[in-house]
Design a protein around this motif. Sequence first.
Motif, PDB file in Angstrom:
ATOM      1  N   GLN A 183       0.830  -1.203   0.000  1.00  0.00           N
ATOM      2  CA  GLN A 183       0.000   0.000   0.000  1.00  0.00           C
ATOM      3  C   GLN A 183       0.868   1.257   0.000  1.00  0.00           C
ATOM      4  OE1 GLN A 183      -2.501   2.131  -0.781  1.00  0.00           O
ATOM      5  NE2 GLN A 183      -3.770   0.430  -0.035  1.00  0.00           N
ATOM      6  N   LEU A 184       0.336   2.351  -0.521  1.00  0.00           N
ATOM      7  CA  LEU A 184       0.960   3.658  -0.419  1.00  0.00           C
ATOM      8  C   LEU A 184       1.347   3.890   1.044  1.00  0.00           C
ATOM      9  CD1 LEU A 184       1.412   6.272  -2.163  1.00  0.00           C
ATOM     10  CD2 LEU A 184      -0.782   7.064  -1.244  1.00  0.00           C
ATOM     11  N   THR A 185       2.577   4.317   1.272  1.00  0.00           N
ATOM     12  CA  THR A 185       3.203   4.521   2.590  1.00  0.00           C
ATOM     13  C   THR A 185       3.691   3.224   3.221  1.00  0.00           C
ATOM     14  OG1 THR A 185       1.329   4.366   4.160  1.00  0.00           O
ATOM     15  CG2 THR A 185       1.671   6.484   3.032  1.00  0.00           C
ATOM     16  N   GLY A 186       3.457   2.081   2.605  1.00  0.00           N
ATOM     17  CA  GLY A 186       3.941   0.827   3.153  1.00  0.00           C
ATOM     18  C   GLY A 186       3.096   0.227   4.242  1.00  0.00           C
ATOM     19  N   SER A 187       1.880   0.724   4.447  1.00  0.00           N
ATOM     20  CA  SER A 187       0.969   0.098   5.412  1.00  0.00           C
ATOM     21  C   SER A 187      -0.465   0.498   5.114  1.00  0.00           C
ATOM     22  CB  SER A 187       1.330   0.476   6.857  1.00  0.00           C
ATOM     23  OG  SER A 187       0.656   1.643   7.280  1.00  0.00           O
ATOM     24  N   PHE A 188      -1.385  -0.217   5.744  1.00  0.00           N
ATOM     25  CA  PHE A 188      -2.821   0.002   5.561  1.00  0.00           C
ATOM     26  C   PHE A 188      -3.284   1.361   6.059  1.00  0.00           C
ATOM     27  CE2 PHE A 188      -2.244  -1.408   9.859  1.00  0.00           C
ATOM     28  CZ  PHE A 188      -3.175  -0.679  10.584  1.00  0.00           C
ATOM     29  N   LYS A 189      -2.519   2.019   6.906  1.00  0.00           N
ATOM     30  CA  LYS A 189      -3.024   3.146   7.678  1.00  0.00           C
ATOM     31  C   LYS A 189      -3.422   4.364   6.852  1.00  0.00           C
ATOM     32  CE  LYS A 189      -1.035   2.011  12.166  1.00  0.00           C
ATOM     33  NZ  LYS A 189      -2.218   2.202  13.020  1.00  0.00           N
ATOM     34  N   VAL A 190      -2.902   4.478   5.647  1.00  0.00           N
ATOM     35  CA  VAL A 190      -3.289   5.608   4.814  1.00  0.00           C
ATOM     36  C   VAL A 190      -4.774   5.552   4.461  1.00  0.00           C
ATOM     37  CG1 VAL A 190      -2.757   4.556   2.564  1.00  0.00           C
ATOM     38  CG2 VAL A 190      -2.495   7.031   2.880  1.00  0.00           C
ATOM     39  N   ARG A 191      -5.352   4.359   4.468  1.00  0.00           N
ATOM     40  CA  ARG A 191      -6.787   4.227   4.193  1.00  0.00           C
ATOM     41  C   ARG A 191      -7.613   4.990   5.232  1.00  0.00           C
ATOM     42  NH1 ARG A 191      -8.091  -0.418   0.880  1.00  0.00           N
ATOM     43  NH2 ARG A 191      -6.267  -1.661   0.344  1.00  0.00           N
ATOM     44  N   TYR A 240      -6.447   5.234  15.779  1.00  0.00           N
ATOM     45  CA  TYR A 240      -7.396   4.126  15.642  1.00  0.00           C
ATOM     46  C   TYR A 240      -8.748   4.373  16.299  1.00  0.00           C
ATOM     47  CZ  TYR A 240      -4.808   3.318  20.006  1.00  0.00           C
ATOM     48  OH  TYR A 240      -4.163   3.483  21.203  1.00  0.00           O
ATOM     49  N   ASP A 241      -8.843   5.270  17.258  1.00  0.00           N
ATOM     50  CA  ASP A 241     -10.071   5.412  18.039  1.00  0.00           C
ATOM     51  C   ASP A 241     -11.014   6.441  17.423  1.00  0.00           C
ATOM     52  OD1 ASP A 241     -11.710   4.618  20.068  1.00  0.00           O
ATOM     53  OD2 ASP A 241     -10.708   5.753  21.651  1.00  0.00           O
ATOM     54  N   HIS A 242     -11.457   6.164  16.204  1.00  0.00           N
ATOM     55  CA  HIS A 242     -12.318   7.095  15.474  1.00  0.00           C
ATOM     56  C   HIS A 242     -13.118   6.298  14.438  1.00  0.00           C
ATOM     57  CE1 HIS A 242     -13.607  10.374  12.884  1.00  0.00           C
ATOM     58  NE2 HIS A 242     -13.142  11.247  13.761  1.00  0.00           N
ATOM     59  N   PRO A 243     -14.436   6.506  14.351  1.00  0.00           N
ATOM     60  CA  PRO A 243     -15.251   5.713  13.408  1.00  0.00           C
ATOM     61  C   PRO A 243     -14.811   5.811  11.960  1.00  0.00           C
ATOM     62  CG  PRO A 243     -16.668   6.877  14.969  1.00  0.00           C
ATOM     63  CD  PRO A 243     -15.264   7.401  15.185  1.00  0.00           C
ATOM     64  N   LEU A 244     -14.394   7.003  11.512  1.00  0.00           N
ATOM     65  CA  LEU A 244     -13.974   7.143  10.116  1.00  0.00           C
ATOM     66  C   LEU A 244     -12.647   6.444   9.854  1.00  0.00           C
ATOM     67  CD1 LEU A 244     -14.946  10.860   9.379  1.00  0.00           C
ATOM     68  CD2 LEU A 244     -15.988   8.814   8.383  1.00  0.00           C
ATOM     69  N   VAL A 245     -11.761   6.454  10.840  1.00  0.00           N
ATOM     70  CA  VAL A 245     -10.501   5.710  10.696  1.00  0.00           C
ATOM     71  C   VAL A 245     -10.794   4.214  10.594  1.00  0.00           C
ATOM     72  CG1 VAL A 245      -8.335   5.086  11.839  1.00  0.00           C
ATOM     73  CG2 VAL A 245      -9.132   7.470  11.868  1.00  0.00           C
ATOM     74  N   VAL A 246     -11.640   3.714  11.479  1.00  0.00           N
ATOM     75  CA  VAL A 246     -11.989   2.287  11.466  1.00  0.00           C
ATOM     76  C   VAL A 246     -12.624   1.891  10.133  1.00  0.00           C
ATOM     77  CG1 VAL A 246     -13.495   0.542  12.494  1.00  0.00           C
ATOM     78  CG2 VAL A 246     -12.182   2.089  13.967  1.00  0.00           C
ATOM     79  N   ALA A 247     -13.562   2.692   9.650  1.00  0.00           N
ATOM     80  CA  ALA A 247     -14.227   2.379   8.382  1.00  0.00           C
ATOM     81  C   ALA A 247     -13.233   2.373   7.230  1.00  0.00           C
ATOM     82  CB  ALA A 247     -15.352   3.377   8.115  1.00  0.00           C
ATOM     83  N   GLY A 248     -12.298   3.320   7.252  1.00  0.00           N
ATOM     84  CA  GLY A 248     -11.283   3.353   6.208  1.00  0.00           C
ATOM     85  C   GLY A 248     -10.416   2.106   6.213  1.00  0.00           C
ATOM     86  N   GLN A 249     -10.026   1.666   7.405  1.00  0.00           N
ATOM     87  CA  GLN A 249      -9.219   0.443   7.488  1.00  0.00           C
ATOM     88  C   GLN A 249     -10.011  -0.780   7.016  1.00  0.00           C
ATOM     89  OE1 GLN A 249      -6.943   2.192   7.766  1.00  0.00           O
ATOM     90  NE2 GLN A 249      -6.270   2.891   9.784  1.00  0.00           N
ATOM     91  N   GLY A 250     -11.315  -0.748   7.167  1.00  0.00           N
ATOM     92  CA  GLY A 250     -12.144  -1.871   6.738  1.00  0.00           C
ATOM     93  C   GLY A 250     -12.151  -2.106   5.244  1.00  0.00           C
ATOM     94  N   THR A 251     -11.729  -1.099   4.467  1.00  0.00           N
ATOM     95  CA  THR A 251     -11.705  -1.274   3.012  1.00  0.00           C
ATOM     96  C   THR A 251     -10.682  -2.328   2.589  1.00  0.00           C
ATOM     97  OG1 THR A 251     -10.104   0.545   2.685  1.00  0.00           O
ATOM     98  CG2 THR A 251     -12.450   1.107   2.636  1.00  0.00           C
ATOM     99  N   GLY A 266       2.122  -4.321   6.851  1.00  0.00           N
ATOM    100  CA  GLY A 266       3.083  -3.240   6.746  1.00  0.00           C
ATOM    101  C   GLY A 266       4.482  -3.680   6.386  1.00  0.00           C
ATOM    102  N   ALA A 267       5.254  -2.742   5.847  1.00  0.00           N
ATOM    103  CA  ALA A 267       6.623  -3.028   5.407  1.00  0.00           C
ATOM    104  C   ALA A 267       7.573  -1.876   5.691  1.00  0.00           C
ATOM    105  CB  ALA A 267       6.642  -3.362   3.920  1.00  0.00           C
TER     106      ALA A 267
END
Length: 292
Positions: A39-47, A135-146, A284-285
Amino acid sequence: MLSDVAAAAERIRPYVRHTPVMRVEVEGRSAVFKLEQLQLTGSFKVRGALNALLGAAERPERVVTASGGNHGLAVATAAALLDLPVTVYTPESVPAAKARRIEATGAKLIRHGATYAEAAAVAMAVPDAFYLPAYDHPLVVAGQGTCAAEAIAAVPEVDTLVVAVGGGGLGAGTVLGAGGRHVVAVEPEGCQAFHDALAAGHPVDSPVASVASSALGATRVGDVPFAILRAASSVLVSDQQLLAARDRLWEEFRLAVEPAGAVPFAAWLAGLVPGELPCLILCGANTDWTPA
Protein backbone atom coordinates in the motif's frame (compact mmCIF):
# COMPACT_ATOMS: atom_id res chain seq x y z
CA MET A 1 -21.35 -1.05 9.42
CA LEU A 2 -20.50 -2.45 6.00
CA SER A 3 -22.15 0.63 4.43
CA ASP A 4 -19.58 2.83 6.21
CA VAL A 5 -16.80 0.74 4.68
CA ALA A 6 -18.38 1.08 1.22
CA ALA A 7 -18.61 4.87 1.66
CA ALA A 8 -14.97 4.97 2.75
CA ALA A 9 -13.93 2.99 -0.31
CA GLU A 10 -15.54 5.57 -2.58
CA ARG A 11 -13.89 8.49 -0.78
CA ILE A 12 -10.37 7.12 -0.82
CA ARG A 13 -10.44 5.35 -4.19
CA PRO A 14 -8.64 8.14 -6.11
CA TYR A 15 -5.72 8.10 -3.68
CA VAL A 16 -4.97 4.56 -2.49
CA ARG A 17 -3.65 1.44 -4.16
CA HIS A 18 -5.91 -1.56 -4.67
CA THR A 19 -3.42 -4.04 -3.26
CA PRO A 20 -3.26 -7.57 -4.71
CA VAL A 21 -3.98 -10.93 -3.13
CA MET A 22 -1.79 -14.01 -3.40
CA ARG A 23 -2.89 -17.65 -2.97
CA VAL A 24 -0.28 -19.81 -1.23
CA GLU A 25 0.10 -23.38 -0.05
CA VAL A 26 2.34 -24.23 2.90
CA GLU A 27 2.70 -27.70 4.36
CA GLY A 28 -0.43 -28.89 2.58
CA ARG A 29 -2.62 -25.99 3.76
CA SER A 30 -3.98 -23.16 1.66
CA ALA A 31 -4.25 -19.49 2.50
CA VAL A 32 -4.59 -16.10 0.85
CA PHE A 33 -2.22 -13.22 1.53
CA LYS A 34 -3.61 -9.70 1.26
CA LEU A 35 -0.47 -7.82 0.25
CA GLU A 36 -1.22 -4.59 2.07
CA GLN A 37 2.47 -3.99 2.69
CA LEU A 38 2.43 -2.77 -0.93
CA GLN A 39 0.00 0.00 0.00
CA LEU A 40 0.96 3.66 -0.42
CA THR A 41 3.20 4.52 2.59
CA GLY A 42 3.94 0.83 3.15
CA SER A 43 0.97 0.10 5.41
CA PHE A 44 -2.82 0.00 5.56
CA LYS A 45 -3.02 3.15 7.68
CA VAL A 46 -3.29 5.61 4.81
CA ARG A 47 -6.79 4.23 4.19
CA GLY A 48 -8.10 5.39 7.56
CA ALA A 49 -6.17 8.64 7.51
CA LEU A 50 -7.60 9.66 4.15
CA ASN A 51 -11.13 8.65 5.08
CA ALA A 52 -11.00 10.68 8.29
CA LEU A 53 -9.69 13.80 6.54
CA LEU A 54 -12.01 13.52 3.54
CA GLY A 55 -15.02 12.67 5.72
CA ALA A 56 -14.54 15.49 8.22
CA ALA A 57 -17.46 17.91 8.57
CA GLU A 58 -15.15 20.77 7.54
CA ARG A 59 -11.80 20.82 5.78
CA PRO A 60 -9.13 21.02 8.51
CA GLU A 61 -6.78 23.99 8.46
CA ARG A 62 -4.06 22.20 10.42
CA VAL A 63 -3.63 18.51 11.19
CA VAL A 64 -1.91 16.99 14.22
CA THR A 65 -1.44 13.34 15.10
CA ALA A 66 0.59 10.97 17.26
CA SER A 67 2.03 7.68 16.14
CA GLY A 68 4.56 4.94 16.68
CA GLY A 69 5.46 5.48 13.04
CA ASN A 70 3.09 3.95 10.47
CA HIS A 71 0.05 6.09 11.30
CA GLY A 72 2.20 9.21 11.36
CA LEU A 73 3.54 8.42 7.90
CA ALA A 74 0.00 7.74 6.68
CA VAL A 75 -1.37 11.02 8.04
CA ALA A 76 1.63 12.95 6.73
CA THR A 77 1.13 11.44 3.29
CA ALA A 78 -2.65 11.95 3.31
CA ALA A 79 -2.21 15.57 4.37
CA ALA A 80 0.34 16.12 1.59
CA LEU A 81 -2.06 14.65 -0.96
CA LEU A 82 -4.77 17.01 0.26
CA ASP A 83 -2.40 20.00 0.63
CA LEU A 84 -2.82 20.30 4.41
CA PRO A 85 -0.11 21.26 6.94
CA VAL A 86 0.60 18.51 9.47
CA THR A 87 2.63 17.87 12.62
CA VAL A 88 3.39 14.31 13.74
CA TYR A 89 4.35 13.47 17.33
CA THR A 90 6.18 10.18 17.92
CA PRO A 91 7.88 8.50 20.87
CA GLU A 92 11.63 9.08 21.15
CA SER A 93 12.07 5.44 20.11
CA VAL A 94 10.47 5.83 16.67
CA PRO A 95 12.45 3.70 14.18
CA ALA A 96 14.76 5.76 11.99
CA ALA A 97 13.18 4.35 8.83
CA LYS A 98 9.75 5.59 9.83
CA ALA A 99 10.96 8.99 11.06
CA ARG A 100 12.86 9.55 7.82
CA ARG A 101 9.83 8.76 5.69
CA ILE A 102 7.55 11.00 7.74
CA GLU A 103 9.89 13.97 7.33
CA ALA A 104 10.28 13.25 3.61
CA THR A 105 6.58 14.09 3.11
CA GLY A 106 7.19 17.63 4.34
CA ALA A 107 5.53 17.03 7.71
CA LYS A 108 6.94 18.45 10.94
CA LEU A 109 8.13 15.60 13.19
CA ILE A 110 8.36 16.03 16.98
CA ARG A 111 9.74 13.22 19.16
CA HIS A 112 8.31 13.16 22.68
CA GLY A 113 8.17 10.63 25.50
CA ALA A 114 8.93 6.94 25.81
CA THR A 115 5.56 5.62 24.60
CA TYR A 116 2.85 6.31 22.06
CA ALA A 117 0.55 7.35 24.92
CA GLU A 118 2.97 10.06 26.04
CA ALA A 119 3.35 11.40 22.52
CA ALA A 120 -0.42 11.35 22.01
CA ALA A 121 -1.09 13.30 25.22
CA VAL A 122 1.05 16.19 23.97
CA ALA A 123 -0.38 16.04 20.44
CA MET A 124 -3.97 16.17 21.66
CA ALA A 125 -3.21 19.30 23.68
CA VAL A 126 -2.11 21.32 20.61
CA PRO A 127 -4.61 24.21 20.24
CA ASP A 128 -6.51 25.07 17.07
CA ALA A 129 -5.67 21.84 15.26
CA PHE A 130 -7.56 18.83 13.91
CA TYR A 131 -6.28 15.86 15.92
CA LEU A 132 -6.45 12.65 13.92
CA PRO A 133 -6.26 9.59 16.20
CA ALA A 134 -4.45 6.45 15.10
CA TYR A 135 -7.40 4.13 15.64
CA ASP A 136 -10.07 5.41 18.04
CA HIS A 137 -12.32 7.10 15.47
CA PRO A 138 -15.25 5.71 13.41
CA LEU A 139 -13.97 7.14 10.12
CA VAL A 140 -10.50 5.71 10.70
CA VAL A 141 -11.99 2.29 11.47
CA ALA A 142 -14.23 2.38 8.38
CA GLY A 143 -11.28 3.35 6.21
CA GLN A 144 -9.22 0.44 7.49
CA GLY A 145 -12.14 -1.87 6.74
CA THR A 146 -11.70 -1.27 3.01
CA CYS A 147 -8.67 -3.59 3.10
CA ALA A 148 -10.73 -6.62 4.16
CA ALA A 149 -13.55 -5.69 1.80
CA GLU A 150 -11.12 -5.69 -1.13
CA ALA A 151 -9.79 -9.11 -0.13
CA ILE A 152 -13.29 -10.61 0.11
CA ALA A 153 -14.27 -9.13 -3.25
CA ALA A 154 -11.17 -10.68 -4.83
CA VAL A 155 -11.55 -14.11 -3.19
CA PRO A 156 -15.14 -14.60 -1.98
CA GLU A 157 -14.45 -18.16 -0.79
CA VAL A 158 -12.25 -16.87 2.03
CA ASP A 159 -13.87 -18.01 5.29
CA THR A 160 -11.64 -16.39 7.93
CA LEU A 161 -9.66 -13.16 8.10
CA VAL A 162 -6.52 -12.91 10.22
CA VAL A 163 -5.20 -9.52 11.29
CA ALA A 164 -2.56 -8.05 13.56
CA VAL A 165 -3.93 -5.81 16.32
CA GLY A 166 -2.38 -2.86 18.12
CA GLY A 167 -4.89 -0.16 19.01
CA GLY A 168 -7.59 -2.05 17.12
CA GLY A 169 -8.35 0.14 14.09
CA LEU A 170 -7.46 -2.41 11.42
CA GLY A 171 -8.91 -5.26 13.48
CA ALA A 172 -12.24 -3.49 13.97
CA GLY A 173 -12.30 -2.42 10.34
CA THR A 174 -11.66 -6.01 9.32
CA VAL A 175 -14.70 -7.12 11.33
CA LEU A 176 -16.80 -4.50 9.52
CA GLY A 177 -15.43 -5.41 6.09
CA ALA A 178 -15.48 -9.19 6.57
CA GLY A 179 -19.10 -9.66 5.53
CA GLY A 180 -19.88 -11.83 8.57
CA ARG A 181 -16.80 -14.03 8.23
CA HIS A 182 -14.83 -15.00 11.32
CA VAL A 183 -11.96 -12.67 12.28
CA VAL A 184 -8.89 -13.74 14.25
CA ALA A 185 -7.11 -10.87 16.02
CA VAL A 186 -3.43 -11.66 16.61
CA GLU A 187 -1.05 -9.87 18.97
CA PRO A 188 2.52 -10.48 20.15
CA GLU A 189 2.95 -11.73 23.70
CA GLY A 190 3.82 -8.74 25.85
CA CYS A 191 2.11 -6.34 23.46
CA GLN A 192 -1.50 -7.47 23.91
CA ALA A 193 -3.84 -4.59 24.66
CA PHE A 194 -6.86 -6.27 23.03
CA HIS A 195 -6.26 -9.62 24.73
CA ASP A 196 -6.05 -7.88 28.12
CA ALA A 197 -9.17 -5.82 27.37
CA LEU A 198 -11.14 -8.96 26.61
CA ALA A 199 -10.04 -10.49 29.91
CA ALA A 200 -11.09 -7.35 31.79
CA GLY A 201 -14.29 -6.77 29.80
CA HIS A 202 -13.20 -3.25 28.82
CA PRO A 203 -10.07 -1.45 27.56
CA VAL A 204 -7.27 -1.37 30.14
CA ASP A 205 -3.68 -0.18 30.22
CA SER A 206 -1.34 -2.93 29.06
CA PRO A 207 2.48 -3.26 29.03
CA VAL A 208 4.34 -2.84 25.74
CA ALA A 209 7.28 -5.18 25.19
CA SER A 210 7.74 -6.73 21.74
CA VAL A 211 9.94 -6.44 18.68
CA ALA A 212 6.73 -5.37 16.89
CA SER A 213 5.92 -2.59 19.36
CA SER A 214 6.63 0.29 16.95
CA ALA A 215 3.54 -0.79 14.97
CA LEU A 216 1.49 -2.71 17.56
CA GLY A 217 2.55 -0.91 20.73
CA ALA A 218 -0.70 0.71 21.85
CA THR A 219 -0.90 0.74 25.63
CA ARG A 220 -4.69 0.50 25.45
CA VAL A 221 -7.06 -0.65 22.73
CA GLY A 222 -9.40 2.12 21.57
CA ASP A 223 -12.98 2.30 22.85
CA VAL A 224 -14.44 2.57 19.35
CA PRO A 225 -12.47 -0.42 17.97
CA PHE A 226 -13.04 -2.54 21.07
CA ALA A 227 -16.82 -2.31 20.79
CA ILE A 228 -16.55 -3.82 17.29
CA LEU A 229 -13.55 -6.09 17.77
CA ARG A 230 -15.12 -8.04 20.63
CA ALA A 231 -16.68 -10.20 17.91
CA ALA A 232 -13.21 -11.49 16.95
CA SER A 233 -11.11 -14.28 18.47
CA SER A 234 -7.93 -13.28 20.30
CA VAL A 235 -4.66 -15.12 19.65
CA LEU A 236 -1.11 -14.47 20.90
CA VAL A 237 2.22 -15.32 19.27
CA SER A 238 5.74 -15.00 20.61
CA ASP A 239 8.41 -12.67 19.24
CA GLN A 240 10.32 -15.76 18.18
CA GLN A 241 7.33 -17.02 16.19
CA LEU A 242 6.65 -13.71 14.46
CA LEU A 243 10.30 -13.17 13.53
CA ALA A 244 10.50 -16.70 12.14
CA ALA A 245 7.33 -16.01 10.14
CA ARG A 246 8.80 -12.74 8.83
CA ASP A 247 11.93 -14.54 7.66
CA ARG A 248 9.88 -17.31 6.09
CA LEU A 249 7.78 -14.81 4.13
CA TRP A 250 10.99 -13.60 2.54
CA GLU A 251 12.66 -16.96 2.07
CA GLU A 252 9.67 -18.74 0.51
CA PHE A 253 7.70 -15.93 -1.14
CA ARG A 254 10.15 -13.02 -1.42
CA LEU A 255 7.75 -10.84 0.58
CA ALA A 256 9.51 -8.28 2.79
CA VAL A 257 7.41 -7.14 5.76
CA GLU A 258 8.10 -5.54 9.12
CA PRO A 259 7.62 -7.71 12.25
CA ALA A 260 4.00 -6.62 12.73
CA GLY A 261 3.18 -7.60 9.16
CA ALA A 262 4.20 -11.20 9.87
CA VAL A 263 2.02 -11.65 12.96
CA PRO A 264 -0.99 -13.18 11.11
CA PHE A 265 1.28 -15.61 9.25
CA ALA A 266 2.90 -16.61 12.56
CA ALA A 267 -0.50 -17.47 14.02
CA TRP A 268 -1.45 -19.50 10.95
CA LEU A 269 1.84 -21.42 10.97
CA ALA A 270 1.27 -22.22 14.65
CA GLY A 271 -2.12 -23.78 13.88
CA LEU A 272 -4.06 -21.07 15.73
CA VAL A 273 -6.29 -20.09 12.80
CA PRO A 274 -9.50 -21.97 11.89
CA GLY A 275 -11.04 -22.25 8.45
CA GLU A 276 -10.37 -23.89 5.10
CA LEU A 277 -9.17 -20.75 3.32
CA PRO A 278 -8.10 -17.93 5.65
CA CYS A 279 -6.96 -14.53 4.40
CA LEU A 280 -3.86 -13.26 6.20
CA ILE A 281 -3.50 -9.47 6.03
CA LEU A 282 0.19 -8.57 5.68
CA CYS A 283 -0.23 -5.06 6.99
CA GLY A 284 3.08 -3.24 6.75
CA ALA A 285 6.62 -3.03 5.41
CA ASN A 286 8.15 0.04 7.04
CA THR A 287 11.47 -1.34 8.17
CA ASP A 288 15.14 -1.08 7.40
CA TRP A 289 15.55 -4.82 8.01
CA THR A 290 17.57 -6.47 5.27
CA PRO A 291 16.63 -10.12 4.58
CA ALA A 292 19.52 -12.54 4.98
